[in-house]
Design an enzyme around this catalytic site. Structure first.
Site, PDB file in Angstrom:
ATOM      1  NE  ARG A 125      32.397  36.749  32.970  1.00  0.00           N
ATOM      2  CZ  ARG A 125      31.278  36.804  33.697  1.00  0.00           C
ATOM      3  NH1 ARG A 125      30.230  36.109  33.353  1.00  0.00           N
ATOM      4  NH2 ARG A 125      31.229  37.550  34.781  1.00  0.00           N
ATOM      5  CE  LYS A 190      39.937  40.674  34.781  1.00  0.00           C
ATOM      6  NZ  LYS A 190      38.661  40.976  34.094  1.00  0.00           N
ATOM      7  NE  ARG A 324      32.744  44.039  40.187  1.00  0.00           N
ATOM      8  CZ  ARG A 324      32.990  43.239  39.163  1.00  0.00           C
ATOM      9  NH1 ARG A 324      33.141  41.937  39.377  1.00  0.00           N
ATOM     10  NH2 ARG A 324      33.092  43.700  37.936  1.00  0.00           N
TER      11      ARG A 324
END
Length: 327
Positions: A125, A190, A324
């Site tokens: 992204r 992640k 975040r």
């Protein structure tokens, strides 16, 4: 360095896939090439993220055995009458490949997939590069159509993330979580990203490409190319991950979810996302044109983020926003 010979490289990898040492001289004799040509092709593969060792007197070996993607195996694993899964060796980007087919007017079936062993220009992204080493991850792009046009795509990346989280939980017993708007995490790091790219007009049929990058078994030097906490699926699973099985299963699950999304929009997925929400009930910071802090309260029926702020409950849509945890 000479141009890569993709067929030769795949044949070399098929031999090296057992993880054992293979003599450079014997490889050269087998393919009717010089040892220098063999070394150059293996060097090119090393630049794609493969850990290939060279030991004097023994030859070349991969750091661990490698399972290659196999189109015939995947075809046998697919359900009847599902669209093609096309396997590529090395490509620029599986998303870019599908988008090029759309732009060229090629006939595609919703649910048709392209996967690759490696990407030279993988992207995430906001134009970020996606680390795409050879044979280490899932690089998966799926074609889809939305009859209601571009506005109907809202929340789609969350639908895809939920499908992936559910599949990892069901098949591998991994406690995956989803980070709004398009990432999948395992144990706070992640593991996957989703990139949905649209091709169409706002008020007409919208063709789109759904890209999924899932870390499977990253090479040891991955931390030199990834600038955030990351993990891969194999770290959390005892048995060896069979990427061919995972690809067929993902296509099956994804098509079912996308058909539901076409019929009913994001509403059926609202609670499914909230079950997997990485930041549920936690204080977060949302960055964009300005920074907003608040408590994450999941998403609404369109997939928009809900934050409980000092001024009340606020709604935020995707785009250039970054979420975040607050420290």
């Amino acid at each position: 360095m000479s141009q890569p010979n993709l067929q030769l490289q795949r044949q070399l990898l098929a031999l090296l896939a057992d993880g054992k040492f293979h003599s450079g001289q014997r490889l050269a004799e087998r393919f009717g090439l010089s040892r220098t040509a063999i070394a150059n092709n293996l060097q090119q593969l090393s630049q794609l993220g493969l850990d290939i060792f060279k030991l004097k007197g023994k030859g070349y070996a991969l750091s661990s055995p490698l399972q290659l993607l196999d189109a015939a195996v995947i075809r046998n694993l697919q359900c009847n009458e599902v669209p093609e899964i096309r396997v590529q060796h090395i490509t620029d980007s599986t998303n870019a490949q599908l988008l090029a087919l759309i732009q060229a007017g090629k006939p595609l079936q919703p649910g048709q997939v392209i996967v690759a062993e490696a990407q030279t220009a993988g992207r995430g992204r906001r134009g970020r590069q996606w680390f795409s080493p050879f044979g280490s991850s899932l690089y998966f792009s799926c074609y889809w159509r939305l009859e209601q046009g571009i506005p109907a795509a809202m929340g789609l990346s969350l639908v895809v993330a939920c499908v992936l989280a559910e599949l990892l939980q069901q098949d591998y017993h991994v406690p995956a979580q989803v980070k709004w708007p398009n990432d999948l995490y395992i144990n706070g790091a992640k593991a996957a990203g989703i990139l949905v790219e649209l091709a169409g007009q706002a008020d007409a049929v919208c063709e789109l490409v759904i890209g999924i990058g899932l870390n499977i078994r990253l090479p040891q030097l991955a931390d030199q190319s990834i600038d955030q906490p990351f993990t891969d699926l194999q770290t959390h699973v005892a048995a060896t991950i069979d990427r061919n099985v995972l690809i067929a299963r993902l296509q099956q699950h994804l098509i079912g979810a996308l058909e539901l999304f076409n019929a009913a929009g994001f509403v059926p997925f609202q609670q499914r996302f909230n079950l997997f929400d990485l930041y549920a009930g936690k204080v977060v910071k949302l960055s964009g044109s300005k920074e907003t802090s608040g408590i994450c309260r999941g998403v609404d029926q369109q997939g928009a983020l809900l934050l409980e702020t000092a001024t009340g409950l606020q709604t935020f849509y995707g785009g250039e926003l970054s979420l975040r945890g607050a420290t």
